[in-house]
Design an enzyme around this catalytic site. Structure first.
Site, short mmCIF file in Angstrom:
data_model
loop_
_atom_site.label_atom_id
_atom_site.label_comp_id
_atom_site.label_asym_id
_atom_site.label_seq_id
_atom_site.Cartn_x
_atom_site.Cartn_y
_atom_site.Cartn_z
CG ASP A 80 -2.13 0.86 1.10
OD1 ASP A 80 -2.46 1.29 -0.02
OD2 ASP A 80 -2.77 1.12 2.13
CG HIS A 93 -5.04 3.24 -3.93
ND1 HIS A 93 -3.71 3.60 -3.83
CD2 HIS A 93 -5.38 2.71 -2.72
CE1 HIS A 93 -3.27 3.31 -2.61
NE2 HIS A 93 -4.26 2.76 -1.93
CG HIS A 138 -7.23 -2.18 -4.37
ND1 HIS A 138 -8.46 -1.65 -4.01
CD2 HIS A 138 -6.97 -3.17 -3.49
CE1 HIS A 138 -8.93 -2.30 -2.95
NE2 HIS A 138 -8.03 -3.22 -2.61
CG HIS A 179 -5.95 -2.06 0.42
ND1 HIS A 179 -6.95 -1.50 -0.35
CD2 HIS A 179 -5.00 -1.10 0.55
CE1 HIS A 179 -6.61 -0.26 -0.67
NE2 HIS A 179 -5.44 0.01 -0.13
#
Length: 364
Positions: A171, A254, A257, A271
């Site tokens: 992340d 992101h 993702h 995540h």
């Protein structure tokens, strides 16, 4: 042109710091609603209760239902109000943290965050990620403010599985590249205006710490040890990445993702693991230098982050699967549109397949 930066009111990190939580919480409330998993409550309740020395504060503990959904938020709000609490405390991982922050938002009360893992940069931010009951990304809830307190016990973090710390690095890995993309495009950050120099500097510092201390920290945590490298990576994953992404901005990584959550094969992945692969996809979209891509891929391989679709559990796929991911990543309102050039689902599809091929090549 305005610049802005936002951050939690107070950030505390240290080995054994959970034992001091009462000292910090008594400055912001008197009746506390603690949300954690069943095992999380069992592991932390005794230390928390002992930290409130005079017994003047009320402590209510409730087991989290497992997913940060609208339904779970409403269930916990009802319990919060029924008990007359004035402060929410989220203890655990990203979904518990996001749920606690959402309750604070709707009840307009202070919130304290106590991450038990360093797997995301959620603790410091003024956003909550909401999912469906099936675990599919639903929406981003923009909050009024950042948490009033973020308390990180590095000893607790070091006792969690090393994979969770590695996920946090995934992340955090996106932080600098997404902030850089937003700076180039002139996009607003999550703080509502252009990034400050401080935010960009923190994002770059986050990346530098990952490269320097990542492997050392993973090695220590596998032995459940707290070293200086572990402290540095916890701060990078939690604080530097949190401030860097929020006040620097999000971009393609992101969004990729979020797109990957449409594939059921990916839903068991953390995540940060999906964000790490999204970072590679963003670098392909940018046509980043061979040296930069190699540095990122080698870092991922060194610490154990995904570099190819198979690493994400996607062993078999067809073109329509990847195109569905790309379409979801390019949905209206997605942060991929903060990139300094226009992007189509076809562009993302091509970048995903290319990143996968590069990952397979370097994995040999």
């Amino acid at each position: 042109m305005s610049r802005s930066m936002i951050a939690p009111c107070k950030y505390v990190q240290g080995n054994g710091e959970l034992g001091n939580i009462g000292v910090h919480l008594e400055k912001i409330g008197k009746s506390f609603f603690f949300i954690a998993s069943k095992s999380g409550i069992e592991r932390t309740r005794d230390r928390i209760e002992k930290s409130f020395k005079d017994g003047a504060c009320r402590l209510v503990f409730e087991v989290f239902g497992g997913e940060s959904t609208r339904e779970e938020i409403e269930r916990l709000r009802d319990i919060f109000k029924h008990n007359g609490c004035d402060t929410v405390v989220g203890i655990g991982g990203g979904k518990i943290i996001d749920t606690a922050k959402a309750i604070s938002y709707y009840e307009d009360v202070p919130v304290a965050i106590v991450p038990t893992i360093a797997s995301t940069d959620a603790p410091c931010s003024a956003i909550s990620i909401i999912y469906t009951t099936e675990g599919v990304f639903s929406e981003i809830l923009m909050l009024k403010r950042n948490p009033d307190l973020v308390l990180v016990d590095s000893g607790v973090i070091a006792c969690a599985p090393a994979r969770l710390l590695v996920s946090g690095m995934g992340d955090a890995l996106a932080t600098y590249f997404e902030a850089r993309a937003c700076l180039r495009s002139g996009a607003d950050s999550m703080a509502g205006s252009k990034p400050t120099l401080a935010a960009i500097s923190l994002a770059k510092l986050c990346y530098d710490i990952l490269l320097e201390d990542g492997l050392k920290a993973v090695t220590a945590v596998k032995n459940k040890s707290v070293t200086q490298a572990v402290e540095n990576i916890i701060e990078a994953n939690t604080y530097l990445s949190g401030l860097g992404f929020e006040s620097g901005g999000l971009a393609a990584a992101h969004s990729v993702h979020n797109g990957l959550t449409v594939l059921k094969e990916c839903r068991e992945m953390y995540h940060g693991e999906k964000v790490a692969f999204g970072t590679l996809v963003q670098l392909v979209l940018e046509n980043a230098s061979k040296q930069e891509i190699e540095t990122v891929v080698k870092f991922c391989l060194e610490v154990g982050l995904p570099v190819k679709l198979e690493d994400l559990g996607i062993k078999e796929f067809d073109d329509e699967d990847i195109l569905n991911v790309a379409r979801a990543a390019c949905a209206e309102g997605e942060t991929i549109h903060n990139m300094p050039f226009a992007i189509t689902p076809q562009d993302v599809r091509a970048a995903i397949l290319t990143a996968d091929s590069l990952g397979r090549m370097y994995s040999k």
